[in-house]
Design a protein around this motif. Structure first.
Motif, PDB file in Angstrom:
ATOM      1  N   HIS A  76       0.875  -1.174   0.000  1.00 32.69           N
ATOM      2  CA  HIS A  76       0.000   0.000   0.000  1.00 32.69           C
ATOM      3  C   HIS A  76       0.911   1.222   0.000  1.00 32.69           C
ATOM      4  N   LEU A  77       0.925   1.960  -1.113  1.00 30.86           N
ATOM      5  CA  LEU A  77       1.820   3.101  -1.254  1.00 30.86           C
ATOM      6  C   LEU A  77       1.013   4.388  -1.377  1.00 30.86           C
ATOM      7  N   SER A  78       1.319   5.339  -0.496  1.00 29.28           N
ATOM      8  CA  SER A  78       0.725   6.679  -0.564  1.00 29.28           C
ATOM      9  C   SER A  78       1.789   7.662  -1.015  1.00 29.28           C
ATOM     10  N   ILE A  79       1.357   8.681  -1.727  1.00 27.47           N
ATOM     11  CA  ILE A  79       2.271   9.718  -2.210  1.00 27.47           C
ATOM     12  C   ILE A  79       2.060  11.002  -1.425  1.00 27.47           C
ATOM     13  N   ASN A  80       3.132  11.729  -1.199  1.00 30.09           N
ATOM     14  CA  ASN A  80       3.103  12.956  -0.406  1.00 30.09           C
ATOM     15  C   ASN A  80       4.062  13.959  -1.049  1.00 30.09           C
ATOM     16  N   GLY A  81       3.758  15.243  -0.885  1.00 29.20           N
ATOM     17  CA  GLY A  81       4.654  16.286  -1.365  1.00 29.20           C
ATOM     18  C   GLY A  81       4.038  17.108  -2.481  1.00 29.20           C
ATOM     19  N   GLY A  82       3.748  18.368  -2.201  1.00 33.14           N
ATOM     20  CA  GLY A  82       3.277  19.269  -3.238  1.00 33.14           C
ATOM     21  C   GLY A  82       1.846  19.061  -3.682  1.00 33.14           C
ATOM     22  N   VAL A  83       1.089  18.228  -2.989  1.00 31.67           N
ATOM     23  CA  VAL A  83      -0.311  18.002  -3.376  1.00 31.67           C
ATOM     24  C   VAL A  83      -1.167  19.091  -2.729  1.00 31.67           C
ATOM     25  N   THR A  84      -1.883  19.845  -3.555  1.00 34.27           N
ATOM     26  CA  THR A  84      -2.623  21.000  -3.042  1.00 34.27           C
ATOM     27  C   THR A  84      -4.116  20.958  -3.339  1.00 34.27           C
ATOM     28  N   SER A  85      -4.582  19.897  -3.990  1.00 30.79           N
ATOM     29  CA  SER A  85      -6.011  19.850  -4.343  1.00 30.79           C
ATOM     30  C   SER A  85      -6.506  18.411  -4.389  1.00 30.79           C
ATOM     31  N   LEU A  86      -7.827  18.271  -4.293  1.00 35.19           N
ATOM     32  CA  LEU A  86      -8.426  16.946  -4.444  1.00 35.19           C
ATOM     33  C   LEU A  86      -8.355  16.468  -5.886  1.00 35.19           C
ATOM     34  N   ASP A 109      -2.265   3.961  -3.910  1.00 34.86           N
ATOM     35  CA  ASP A 109      -3.283   3.538  -2.943  1.00 34.86           C
ATOM     36  C   ASP A 109      -3.776   4.666  -2.051  1.00 34.86           C
ATOM     37  N   GLY A 110      -2.947   5.703  -1.896  1.00 35.31           N
ATOM     38  CA  GLY A 110      -3.334   6.786  -1.020  1.00 35.31           C
ATOM     39  C   GLY A 110      -2.570   8.055  -1.341  1.00 35.31           C
ATOM     40  N   VAL A 111      -3.081   9.155  -0.806  1.00 34.40           N
ATOM     41  CA  VAL A 111      -2.454  10.466  -0.972  1.00 34.40           C
ATOM     42  C   VAL A 111      -2.417  11.122   0.404  1.00 34.40           C
ATOM     43  N   MET A 112      -1.263  11.693   0.755  1.00 37.38           N
ATOM     44  CA  MET A 112      -1.125  12.440   2.003  1.00 37.38           C
ATOM     45  C   MET A 112      -0.941  13.917   1.662  1.00 37.38           C
ATOM     46  N   ILE A 113      -1.767  14.755   2.279  1.00 33.16           N
ATOM     47  CA  ILE A 113      -1.723  16.199   2.027  1.00 33.16           C
ATOM     48  C   ILE A 113      -1.377  16.902   3.332  1.00 33.16           C
ATOM     49  N   GLY A 114      -0.472  17.873   3.250  1.00 32.49           N
ATOM     50  CA  GLY A 114      -0.036  18.585   4.441  1.00 32.49           C
ATOM     51  C   GLY A 114      -0.600  19.983   4.527  1.00 32.49           C
ATOM     52  N   ARG A 115       0.184  20.961   4.064  1.00 34.33           N
ATOM     53  CA  ARG A 115      -0.170  22.366   4.295  1.00 34.33           C
ATOM     54  C   ARG A 115      -1.507  22.764   3.694  1.00 34.33           C
ATOM     55  N   ALA A 139      -4.184  20.996   3.386  1.00 33.85           N
ATOM     56  CA  ALA A 139      -5.255  20.508   4.262  1.00 33.85           C
ATOM     57  C   ALA A 139      -5.365  21.355   5.520  1.00 33.85           C
ATOM     58  N   TYR A 140      -4.252  21.950   5.933  1.00 38.04           N
ATOM     59  CA  TYR A 140      -4.260  22.788   7.127  1.00 38.04           C
ATOM     60  C   TYR A 140      -4.800  24.183   6.816  1.00 38.04           C
ATOM     61  N   HIS A 141      -4.332  24.782   5.725  1.00 36.57           N
ATOM     62  CA  HIS A 141      -4.701  26.166   5.423  1.00 36.57           C
ATOM     63  C   HIS A 141      -6.056  26.291   4.730  1.00 36.57           C
ATOM     64  N   GLN A 142      -6.460  25.254   3.990  1.00 36.86           N
ATOM     65  CA  GLN A 142      -7.797  25.250   3.358  1.00 36.86           C
ATOM     66  C   GLN A 142      -8.521  23.958   3.734  1.00 36.86           C
ATOM     67  N   PRO A 143      -8.788  23.785   5.016  1.00 36.25           N
ATOM     68  CA  PRO A 143      -9.300  22.485   5.455  1.00 36.25           C
ATOM     69  C   PRO A 143     -10.629  22.102   4.817  1.00 36.25           C
ATOM     70  N   TYR A 144     -11.483  23.084   4.562  1.00 39.16           N
ATOM     71  CA  TYR A 144     -12.787  22.716   4.011  1.00 39.16           C
ATOM     72  C   TYR A 144     -12.672  22.326   2.545  1.00 39.16           C
TER      73      TYR A 144
END
Length: 333
Positions: free
Chosen positions: A206-216, A228-234, A236-241
């Motif tokens: 199960h591999l998730s990608i992270n880094g530079g993802v800014t949208s759904l 299998d998955g996507v991890m979002i950081g900033r 998701a924090y700054h535009q949580p909705y």
């Protein structure tokens, strides 16, 4: 909660972010998304095992599914810390092999561990032997002058051989000297194709990608490409909705999120409990500033909370005052 719930939730996860994804932030995020996987800030194994700082593991039951991210490089110590995490009720234990900060390097953990996949494998084997919940790894594609094409497949293979079945890969190198942690999030180029190729090499993982993802939209594209998955950081924090508020319906086939105003008011009982226990309003509201990002009244919402939450005696009425400004702006729009 079963590890299957965490696996399903890992289709979209919020990245562990120091000073940001604390328990107040996670409670707020859970009101916006029922389905996404939430993660703690990194907690160091020495802090738990040697420092006895078990209060760092406190969280609300409403946060499930939630992963504990650990930092460390001593297998026995990480095993003990993982046990503490399992006993506290976390759904997953994640090992940090990606953080490039000086403090992390001096403790010989985080991204520097990319140079020693054998030690990471030892750590993961010890952790897996110590707990029943799933042990996962968050890593970079390499560090410094390493060739990611060579080191990443070897790293994944060595660690997966211990039984680790889930990896989140930040699609950038980390430069351990010459770049700050902030620069390490932006300057090294992203190599999404390499991460996608890892899924081809390791189809059972199960591999998730992270880094530079800014949208759904980006997240959906990665999922459609076979990850299998996507991890979002900033974002998701700054535009949580915009991220979490639309994720359940778009990525999980779930229900739409409540309205922003409803989410803000749903925080009020939590805030009252926090204040009654001696906490400060700003400790919670600082995570809520982005709730109305991009909406009429967003600036006044941020301003009222930012300026008022630190004042002596500030309480839930500040939320209502900020909401009144949003309603006024919406009516004028």
């Amino acid at each position: 909660m079963s590890s299957n719930a965490a696996i399903r939730a890992a289709r979209l996860s919020v990245a562990p972010m120091m000073d940001w994804t604390d328990r107040h932030c996670r409670y707020f995020h859970r009101l916006i998304s029922r389905d996404a996987l939430l993660c703690t800030e990194m907690v160091t194994a020495p802090a738990l095992v040697r420092g006895g700082a078990l209060h760092l593991l406190d969280f609300s039951p409403e946060e499930h599914p939630v992963a504990l991210q650990l930092g460390g490089s001593d297998p026995a110590e990480l095993a003990q810390a993982a046990r503490f995490g399992q006993d506290a009720g976390y759904d997953e234990i994640n090992l940090n092999v990606g953080c490039p900060s000086d403090r992390v390097q001096s403790g010989t953990f985080g991204a520097v561990l990319m140079k020693d996949p054998g030690l990471v494998a030892e750590c993961c084997a010890a952790m897996r032997a110590a707990v029943d919940v799933e042990v996962t790894v968050k890593c970079r594609i390499g560090v410094d002058d390493q060739d990611p094409e060579e080191v990443l497949p070897e790293f994944i293979a060595r660690v997966a051989a211990t039984g680790v079945g889930r990896f989140t890969i930040h699609a950038r190198k980390a430069w351990l000297e010459g770049l700050s942690p902030k620069e390490n999030r932006d300057i090294p180029p992203l190599d999404y194709d390499l991460v996608r190729r890892m899924k081809g090499l390791f189809p059972a993982l199960h591999l998730s990608i992270n880094g530079g993802v800014t949208s759904l939209d980006q997240a959906e594209a990665f999922l459609e490409a076979g990850l299998d998955g996507v991890m979002i950081g900033r974002a998701a924090y700054h535009q949580p909705y915009d991220i979490l508020g639309r994720a359940d319906a778009r990525l999980f086939g779930g229900q739409p999120a409540p309205q922003r105003e409803e989410i803000a008011r749903d925080m009020l009982p939590y805030i009252e409990t926090h204040l009654a226990g001696g906490g400060k309003l700003a400790q919670v509201t600082r995570h809520m500033l982005g709730l109305f990002a991009g909406q009429p009244g967003a600036r006044m919402w941020r301003r009222v909370l930012s300026e008022g939450a630190h004042r002596e005696g500030a309480g839930p009425e500040l939320i209502e005052a900020a909401l009144a400004h949003v309603a006024e702006a919406r009516g004028a729009a």
